[in-house]
Design an enzyme around this catalytic site. Structure first.
Site, PDB file in Angstrom:
ATOM      1  N   PHE A  22       0.852  -1.192   0.000  1.00  0.00           N
ATOM      2  CA  PHE A  22       0.000   0.000   0.000  1.00  0.00           C
ATOM      3  C   PHE A  22       0.894   1.252   0.000  1.00  0.00           C
ATOM      4  O   PHE A  22       1.861   1.314   0.754  1.00  0.00           O
ATOM      5  CB  PHE A  22      -0.896  -0.038   1.240  1.00  0.00           C
ATOM      6  CG  PHE A  22      -1.974   1.010   1.252  1.00  0.00           C
ATOM      7  CD1 PHE A  22      -3.078   0.879   0.437  1.00  0.00           C
ATOM      8  CD2 PHE A  22      -1.874   2.114   2.082  1.00  0.00           C
ATOM      9  CE1 PHE A  22      -4.084   1.849   0.451  1.00  0.00           C
ATOM     10  CE2 PHE A  22      -2.872   3.078   2.104  1.00  0.00           C
ATOM     11  CZ  PHE A  22      -3.976   2.939   1.286  1.00  0.00           C
TER      12      PHE A  22
ATOM     13  N   ASP B 220       1.501  -5.371   8.341  1.00  0.00           N
ATOM     14  CA  ASP B 220       0.370  -4.449   8.258  1.00  0.00           C
ATOM     15  C   ASP B 220      -0.886  -5.298   8.055  1.00  0.00           C
ATOM     16  O   ASP B 220      -1.024  -6.004   7.050  1.00  0.00           O
ATOM     17  CB  ASP B 220       0.573  -3.466   7.088  1.00  0.00           C
ATOM     18  CG  ASP B 220      -0.513  -2.381   7.041  1.00  0.00           C
ATOM     19  OD1 ASP B 220      -1.647  -2.654   7.492  1.00  0.00           O
ATOM     20  OD2 ASP B 220      -0.230  -1.292   6.521  1.00  0.00           O
TER      21      ASP B 220
ATOM     22  N   TYR C 259     -10.955   1.231  10.755  1.00  0.00           N
ATOM     23  CA  TYR C 259     -12.148   1.763  10.073  1.00  0.00           C
ATOM     24  C   TYR C 259     -12.600   0.916   8.894  1.00  0.00           C
ATOM     25  O   TYR C 259     -13.565   1.248   8.235  1.00  0.00           O
ATOM     26  CB  TYR C 259     -11.943   3.229   9.654  1.00  0.00           C
ATOM     27  CG  TYR C 259     -10.709   3.519   8.829  1.00  0.00           C
ATOM     28  CD1 TYR C 259     -10.647   3.194   7.489  1.00  0.00           C
ATOM     29  CD2 TYR C 259      -9.596   4.128   9.408  1.00  0.00           C
ATOM     30  CE1 TYR C 259      -9.514   3.471   6.734  1.00  0.00           C
ATOM     31  CE2 TYR C 259      -8.461   4.408   8.667  1.00  0.00           C
ATOM     32  CZ  TYR C 259      -8.418   4.078   7.327  1.00  0.00           C
ATOM     33  OH  TYR C 259      -7.295   4.340   6.598  1.00  0.00           O
ATOM     34  N   LYS C 260     -11.886  -0.176   8.609  1.00  0.00           N
ATOM     35  CA  LYS C 260     -12.285  -1.051   7.509  1.00  0.00           C
ATOM     36  C   LYS C 260     -13.224  -2.128   8.066  1.00  0.00           C
ATOM     37  O   LYS C 260     -14.349  -1.840   8.436  1.00  0.00           O
ATOM     38  CB  LYS C 260     -11.036  -1.602   6.830  1.00  0.00           C
ATOM     39  CG  LYS C 260     -10.276  -0.491   6.090  1.00  0.00           C
ATOM     40  CD  LYS C 260      -8.910  -0.893   5.589  1.00  0.00           C
ATOM     41  CE  LYS C 260      -8.281   0.271   4.820  1.00  0.00           C
ATOM     42  NZ  LYS C 260      -6.841   0.181   4.702  1.00  0.00           N
TER      43      LYS C 260
ATOM     44  N   ARG D 103     -12.919  -2.897  -7.340  1.00  0.00           N
ATOM     45  CA  ARG D 103     -12.676  -3.657  -6.118  1.00  0.00           C
ATOM     46  C   ARG D 103     -13.992  -3.821  -5.357  1.00  0.00           C
ATOM     47  O   ARG D 103     -14.736  -2.858  -5.167  1.00  0.00           O
ATOM     48  CB  ARG D 103     -11.664  -2.884  -5.285  1.00  0.00           C
ATOM     49  CG  ARG D 103     -10.880  -3.689  -4.302  1.00  0.00           C
ATOM     50  CD  ARG D 103      -9.775  -2.838  -3.689  1.00  0.00           C
ATOM     51  NE  ARG D 103     -10.332  -1.695  -2.958  1.00  0.00           N
ATOM     52  CZ  ARG D 103      -9.750  -1.146  -1.881  1.00  0.00           C
ATOM     53  NH1 ARG D 103      -8.619  -1.626  -1.427  1.00  0.00           N
ATOM     54  NH2 ARG D 103     -10.310  -0.133  -1.280  1.00  0.00           N
TER      55      ARG D 103
HETATM   56  C1  LIG Z   1      -6.071   1.336   4.803  1.00  0.00           C
HETATM   57  C2  LIG Z   1      -4.617   1.085   4.915  1.00  0.00           C
HETATM   58  C3  LIG Z   1      -3.784   1.967   5.609  1.00  0.00           C
HETATM   59  C4  LIG Z   1      -4.352   3.218   6.208  1.00  0.00           C
HETATM   60  O1  LIG Z   1      -3.406   4.050   6.744  1.00  0.00           O
HETATM   61  P1  LIG Z   1      -3.858   5.315   7.590  1.00  0.00           P
HETATM   62  O2  LIG Z   1      -2.581   5.960   7.983  1.00  0.00           O
HETATM   63  O3  LIG Z   1      -4.622   4.803   8.793  1.00  0.00           O
HETATM   64  O4  LIG Z   1      -4.702   6.169   6.711  1.00  0.00           O
HETATM   65  C5  LIG Z   1      -2.443   1.646   5.715  1.00  0.00           C
HETATM   66  N1  LIG Z   1      -1.940   0.522   5.171  1.00  0.00           N
HETATM   67  C6  LIG Z   1      -2.725  -0.340   4.483  1.00  0.00           C
HETATM   68  C7  LIG Z   1      -2.142  -1.576   3.923  1.00  0.00           C
HETATM   69  C8  LIG Z   1      -4.072  -0.074   4.332  1.00  0.00           C
HETATM   70  O5  LIG Z   1      -4.850  -0.921   3.650  1.00  0.00           O
END
Ligand SMILES: *Cc1c(COP(=O)(O)O)cnc(C)c1O
Length: 409
Positions: free
Chosen positions: A125, A196, A221-222, A369
């Site tokens: 990501f 992660d 939040y997911k 997605r």
């Molecule tokens: C959603 C997501 C994030 C989100 O990062 P924030 O700093 O909380 O916005 C980070 N890493 C991955 C792999 C994600 O899917």
């Protein structure tokens, strides 16, 4: 048996069916984006209202103790620990996933003096890569060694590797890493392992203690439905004791209210807290997580596999000949809880689907997605989503939905 009969039968025997009612799902919407922003559990608003109107308005500063605000980063952390195979006390909640990843990466590097390589993968990501680049800007000797798409990051680990940092479930393809094997490979080379878990937590069972990971971070939040921008979590393996990390704010001090001059980290994950906890957001996450006390994660995984499997089967059976390519793994054991489909008109198609009440999202350059949150998505909805996609493809009406303009999130 037809797909429709099968979907109806799966819904009729779904052990998680009762949870759907606990969420505020809008009418006439099939929500396949819970992997981006989870749906609001019904009881969350009441909890936030209580925090705002009673604990804050009336209790004021006394609520840090009387309402246990000061403990929320730890008590919410314990709820998450139960979902990711972590011991109580080894997870704390605060800041964003990006910030927590920075803390973990930096801590891992400080634990491995003399080593200068971070191993990751190009498809990680973007924020994960950006945080690594920020760390390398502070420590120009660091090398970020990223595996090319489809290649094995573990093969890049060597005696120079300080830390391996990967996302368990790929945000684009939903491809799943083997946490045991990768963690073991990192450790065999003397490197630390950071996971992660943003796309894993609440979607499938994770066993952080079992795979012996050193650190982990993840999003609330997911699939956990903690609300927009809800604070993220950090895991620190208890065997590491008090670990130094560079964002050494007072809330991570072993005795914050001693107001001492010198920083001394609290043990483990408590030392990864930084500034004052985000109480309003934490109250929402805490309430959202209360649902999970009653959730069997094995049932969540079984339903996730069933929903994503049915979706792919139906897309292949009913949407062929239009240039769609499913890029998510067909092997259930290798797939997280979303399905991505490459399609040249992906952006316009997602807009057209949203216009028809089927909410997925688009990831550049061409991925549609669809996330399947097992607590509130049904098999029949999954089929209806495919039928809507089929109808848009066959009538060609998706083409009217336009081209991207402005940010696509
Ligand atoms: C959603 C997501 C994030 C989100 O990062 P924030 O700093 O909380 O916005 C980070 N890493 C991955 C792999 C994600 O899917």
């Amino acid at each position: 048996m037809s797909l429709d009969d099968r979907a109806a039968a799966l819904d009729a025997t779904d052990p998680l069916a009762g949870f759907r009612d606990r969420f505020r799902l809008p009418e006439n919407v099939i929500y396949l984006d819970g992997n981006s922003l989870g749906v609001q559990p019904r009881h969350v608003a009441e909890r936030v209202r209580r925090t705002v109107e009673h604990e804050w308005a009336e209790g004021l500063i006394g609520s840090w103790n009387a309402a246990d605000w000061i403990e929320l980063p730890r008590t919410v952390g314990d709820r998450i620990a139960a979902l990711v195979g972590a011991a109580p006390g080894s997870v704390t909640v605060g800041d964003s996933t990006s910030v927590n990843l920075f803390k973990c990466l930096a801590a891992a590097i400080m634990q491995r003096p003399g080593r200068r390589v971070i191993v990751t993968e190009e498809t990680n990501f973007p924020t994960d890569g950006y945080m690594m680049q920020g760390l390398a800007a502070l420590r120009p000797d660091l090398e970020i060694r990223a595996a090319a798409p489809g290649s094995d990051p573990a093969a890049l680990v060597d005696a120079d590797t300080a830390v391996v940092a990967l996302t368990h479930v790929d945000y684009r393809t939903a491809a799943l890493h083997d946490m045991d094997a990768v963690t073991a490979a990192a450790h065999a080379a003397g490197a630390m392992m950071v996971w992660d878990l943003s796309h894993s937590t609440g979607a499938l069972p994770v066993d952080l203690a079992g795979c012996d990971a050193d650190f982990a971070v993840g999003c609330t939040y997911k699939y956990l439905n903690g609300g927009p921008g809800a604070p993220a979590f950090a895991y620190v393996a208890p065997r590491l004791g008090a670990v130094r990390q560079p964002l050494s704010g007072w809330m991570g001090h072993r005795d914050p209210f001693a107001f001492a001059g010198a920083y001394e980290p609290a043990e483990g994950a408590a030392g990864f807290l930084c500034g004052s906890p985000q109480i309003l957001s934490l109250a929402a996450v805490d309430a959202a997580l209360a649902l999970w006390d009653h959730v069997d994660m094995a049932a969540v995984r079984a339903k996730s596999v069933s929903l994503t499997g049915l979706f792919m089967e139906a897309v292949e059976a009913e949407c062929g000949g239009h240039g769609l390519t499913i890029v998510s793994p067909r092997d259930d054991a290798r797939r997280g809880s979303h399905v991505s489909i490459a399609f040249d008109g992906g952006y316009a198609m997602i807009q057209a689907l949203i216009g028809r009440g089927v909410v997925g999202d688009f990831r550049a350059p061409d991925l549609m997605r669809f996330g399947f949150a097992p607590l509130y998505v049904s098999h029949l909805e999954t089929l209806t989503a495919v039928r809507t996609l089929r109808d848009l493809l066959e009538t060609g009406t998706w083409r009217a939905a336009g081209i991207p303009s402005g940010p696509v999130t």
